[in-house]
Design a protein around this motif. Structure first.
Motif, PDB file in Angstrom:
ATOM      1  N   PHE A  23      46.591  34.991  36.698  1.00 33.04           N
ATOM      2  CA  PHE A  23      47.296  33.716  36.845  1.00 33.04           C
ATOM      3  C   PHE A  23      47.692  33.443  38.297  1.00 33.04           C
ATOM      4  CE2 PHE A  23      48.015  34.808  32.367  1.00 33.04           C
ATOM      5  CZ  PHE A  23      47.614  33.627  31.771  1.00 33.04           C
ATOM      6  N   SER A  24      47.538  34.460  39.151  1.00 35.11           N
ATOM      7  CA  SER A  24      47.843  34.284  40.579  1.00 35.11           C
ATOM      8  C   SER A  24      46.666  33.702  41.342  1.00 35.11           C
ATOM      9  CB  SER A  24      48.247  35.628  41.193  1.00 35.11           C
ATOM     10  OG  SER A  24      49.396  36.144  40.564  1.00 35.11           O
ATOM     11  N   GLY A  25      45.517  33.603  40.677  1.00 34.23           N
ATOM     12  CA  GLY A  25      44.359  33.007  41.330  1.00 34.23           C
ATOM     13  C   GLY A  25      43.272  33.992  41.674  1.00 34.23           C
ATOM     14  N   ASP A  26      42.151  33.448  42.113  1.00 36.70           N
ATOM     15  CA  ASP A  26      40.949  34.218  42.417  1.00 36.70           C
ATOM     16  C   ASP A  26      41.202  35.320  43.443  1.00 36.70           C
ATOM     17  OD1 ASP A  26      38.428  35.124  43.265  1.00 36.70           O
ATOM     18  OD2 ASP A  26      37.502  33.217  42.771  1.00 36.70           O
ATOM     19  N   SER A  27      41.724  34.944  44.614  1.00 33.80           N
ATOM     20  CA  SER A  27      41.877  35.908  45.701  1.00 33.80           C
ATOM     21  C   SER A  27      42.864  37.012  45.364  1.00 33.80           C
ATOM     22  CB  SER A  27      42.315  35.190  46.985  1.00 33.80           C
ATOM     23  OG  SER A  27      43.543  34.520  46.785  1.00 33.80           O
ATOM     24  N   SER A  28      43.945  36.656  44.673  1.00 31.26           N
ATOM     25  CA  SER A  28      44.954  37.651  44.314  1.00 31.26           C
ATOM     26  C   SER A  28      44.404  38.653  43.300  1.00 31.26           C
ATOM     27  CB  SER A  28      46.191  36.961  43.739  1.00 31.26           C
ATOM     28  OG  SER A  28      47.158  37.911  43.349  1.00 31.26           O
ATOM     29  N   PHE A  29      43.696  38.142  42.284  1.00 34.38           N
ATOM     30  CA  PHE A  29      43.152  39.026  41.253  1.00 34.38           C
ATOM     31  C   PHE A  29      42.054  39.921  41.822  1.00 34.38           C
ATOM     32  CE2 PHE A  29      40.518  39.979  37.480  1.00 34.38           C
ATOM     33  CZ  PHE A  29      41.493  40.507  36.659  1.00 34.38           C
ATOM     34  N   ASN A  30      41.174  39.343  42.628  1.00 30.32           N
ATOM     35  CA  ASN A  30      40.123  40.142  43.261  1.00 30.32           C
ATOM     36  C   ASN A  30      40.702  41.165  44.223  1.00 30.32           C
ATOM     37  OD1 ASN A  30      38.166  38.757  41.868  1.00 30.32           O
ATOM     38  ND2 ASN A  30      37.639  37.387  43.546  1.00 30.32           N
ATOM     39  N   GLY A  31      41.786  40.764  44.922  1.00 31.04           N
ATOM     40  CA  GLY A  31      42.448  41.696  45.822  1.00 31.04           C
ATOM     41  C   GLY A  31      43.048  42.874  45.085  1.00 31.04           C
ATOM     42  N   TYR A  32      43.611  42.603  43.914  1.00 31.12           N
ATOM     43  CA  TYR A  32      44.161  43.683  43.088  1.00 31.12           C
ATOM     44  C   TYR A  32      43.061  44.638  42.644  1.00 31.12           C
ATOM     45  CZ  TYR A  32      45.715  45.904  38.753  1.00 31.12           C
ATOM     46  OH  TYR A  32      45.978  46.803  37.764  1.00 31.12           O
ATOM     47  N   ALA A  33      41.932  44.083  42.215  1.00 33.31           N
ATOM     48  CA  ALA A  33      40.805  44.920  41.782  1.00 33.31           C
ATOM     49  C   ALA A  33      40.280  45.763  42.947  1.00 33.31           C
ATOM     50  CB  ALA A  33      39.689  44.039  41.230  1.00 33.31           C
ATOM     51  N   HIS A  34      40.244  45.167  44.130  1.00 33.65           N
ATOM     52  CA  HIS A  34      39.799  45.908  45.315  1.00 33.65           C
ATOM     53  C   HIS A  34      40.793  47.017  45.655  1.00 33.65           C
ATOM     54  CE1 HIS A  34      37.865  46.687  49.157  1.00 33.65           C
ATOM     55  NE2 HIS A  34      39.053  46.578  49.749  1.00 33.65           N
ATOM     56  N   TRP A  35      42.086  46.721  45.506  1.00 31.88           N
ATOM     57  CA  TRP A  35      43.122  47.729  45.789  1.00 31.88           C
ATOM     58  C   TRP A  35      42.965  48.952  44.886  1.00 31.88           C
ATOM     59  CZ3 TRP A  35      47.059  49.277  42.368  1.00 31.88           C
ATOM     60  CH2 TRP A  35      48.011  50.139  42.912  1.00 31.88           C
ATOM     61  N   LEU A  36      42.605  48.720  43.624  1.00 37.88           N
ATOM     62  CA  LEU A  36      42.414  49.837  42.706  1.00 37.88           C
ATOM     63  C   LEU A  36      41.344  50.802  43.211  1.00 37.88           C
ATOM     64  CD1 LEU A  36      42.541  48.143  39.172  1.00 37.88           C
ATOM     65  CD2 LEU A  36      44.247  49.660  40.194  1.00 37.88           C
ATOM     66  N   ARG A  37      40.346  50.253  43.889  1.00 37.09           N
ATOM     67  CA  ARG A  37      39.279  51.091  44.429  1.00 37.09           C
ATOM     68  C   ARG A  37      39.703  51.824  45.699  1.00 37.09           C
ATOM     69  NH1 ARG A  37      34.190  50.091  42.414  1.00 37.09           N
ATOM     70  NH2 ARG A  37      34.083  48.455  40.836  1.00 37.09           N
ATOM     71  N   GLU A  38      40.783  51.362  46.305  1.00 36.64           N
ATOM     72  CA  GLU A  38      41.231  51.950  47.565  1.00 36.64           C
ATOM     73  C   GLU A  38      42.398  52.914  47.394  1.00 36.64           C
ATOM     74  OE1 GLU A  38      39.677  51.324  50.484  1.00 36.64           O
ATOM     75  OE2 GLU A  38      38.224  50.133  49.342  1.00 36.64           O
ATOM     76  N   VAL A  39      42.956  52.992  46.181  1.00 37.44           N
ATOM     77  CA  VAL A  39      44.113  53.860  45.955  1.00 37.44           C
ATOM     78  C   VAL A  39      43.760  55.310  46.311  1.00 37.44           C
ATOM     79  CG1 VAL A  39      45.693  54.788  44.225  1.00 37.44           C
ATOM     80  CG2 VAL A  39      45.055  52.388  44.152  1.00 37.44           C
ATOM     81  N   GLY A  40      44.631  55.935  47.053  1.00 33.77           N
ATOM     82  CA  GLY A  40      44.421  57.339  47.421  1.00 33.77           C
ATOM     83  C   GLY A  40      43.839  57.553  48.794  1.00 33.77           C
ATOM     84  N   LYS A  41      43.323  56.480  49.418  1.00 39.14           N
ATOM     85  CA  LYS A  41      42.777  56.628  50.758  1.00 39.14           C
ATOM     86  C   LYS A  41      43.922  56.782  51.765  1.00 39.14           C
ATOM     87  CE  LYS A  41      38.289  54.321  50.530  1.00 39.14           C
ATOM     88  NZ  LYS A  41      37.450  53.271  51.106  1.00 39.14           N
ATOM     89  N   PRO A  42      43.718  57.588  52.824  1.00 44.71           N
ATOM     90  CA  PRO A  42      42.499  58.338  53.170  1.00 44.71           C
ATOM     91  C   PRO A  42      42.449  59.739  52.576  1.00 44.71           C
ATOM     92  CG  PRO A  42      44.062  58.502  54.936  1.00 44.71           C
ATOM     93  CD  PRO A  42      44.718  57.651  53.884  1.00 44.71           C
TER      94      PRO A  42
END
Length: 210
Positions: A23-42
């Motif tokens: 409900f926050s929109g395209d960029s926010s939802f995609n950003g959240y999905a991208h963040w999930l892939r980045e958790v734990g870095k480096p």
């Protein structure tokens, strides 16, 4: 059964909250999905954390099914000869359909992964565009997907209602008042989770999210 169930419930809560970001929109939802892939870095390379979570979920799901199977076999072994006449046991719909509900949920999870995780059954089919995938899968012309999703989520709600009630009973809610509290907590929790999951597909279906 209890340990794997608790782990899966915590995942369901986190997953529902993540879904609501649509409900926050395209960029926010995609950003959240991208963040999930980045958790734990480096500390962790690539998508290791995501894979750790996926493996943990698979182990928990398999363990939950295994525990349910063992308990069913133990119950059957405890009474190998059927009753000649058995009174009808009073129980909720959720309790009576717990096993079949688990089977429906299992098939739905497999479809859900092929649709929104790998993209094989999604019209867009691009894992890098999660918002577009969600909008495409629940589009009005694919109403049958929303229907199947609704059936699975409602089934999950019944499953959770009985599971949470049983867990609270196991933790000591044995008095009549405690049993009523356990029933209320289980009902409110399962209803809130069902509503949280269903609001997304119906928002897409009605054009609120596009």
């Amino acid at each position: 059964m209890a340990v794997t169930g608790i782990f899966l419930v915590f995942f369901l809560i986190a997953h529902m909250l993540g879904n609501l970001k649509v409900f926050s929109g395209d960029s926010s939802f995609n950003g959240y999905a991208h963040w999930l892939r980045e958790v734990g870095k480096p500390l962790l390379p690539g998508v290791w954390f995501l894979w750790f979570m996926r493996i943990g979920l698979v182990v928990a799901a398999v363990g939950h099914i295994w525990a349910a199977t063992v308990l069913a076999l133990r119950a059957r072994a405890a009474r190998p000869v059927r009753y000649a006449h058995r009174k009808k046991v009073q129980g909720s719909y959720a309790a009576r359909t717990m096993r079949w509900g688990g089977v429906i949920i299992l098939f739905f999870v497999i479809y859900h992964l092929l649709d929104l995780t790998t993209g094989h059954l999604n019209p867009v089919g691009d894992p890098s565009r999660p918002y577009a995938n969600v909008v495409a899968t629940f589009a009005p012309q694919r109403w049958y997907v929303t229907l199947f999703y609704t059936l699975a989520v409602v089934t999950l709600g019944f499953h959770l209602r009985h599971g949470v009630f049983s867990a609270l009973r196991s933790l000591g809610q044995q008095t009549p008042r405690g049993e009523q509290r356990a029933k209320a907590v289980a009902l409110v929790f399962s209803a809130a989770l069902v509503a949280g999951y269903l609001v997304v597909p119906f928002a897409v279906l009605t054009g609120l999210v596009s």
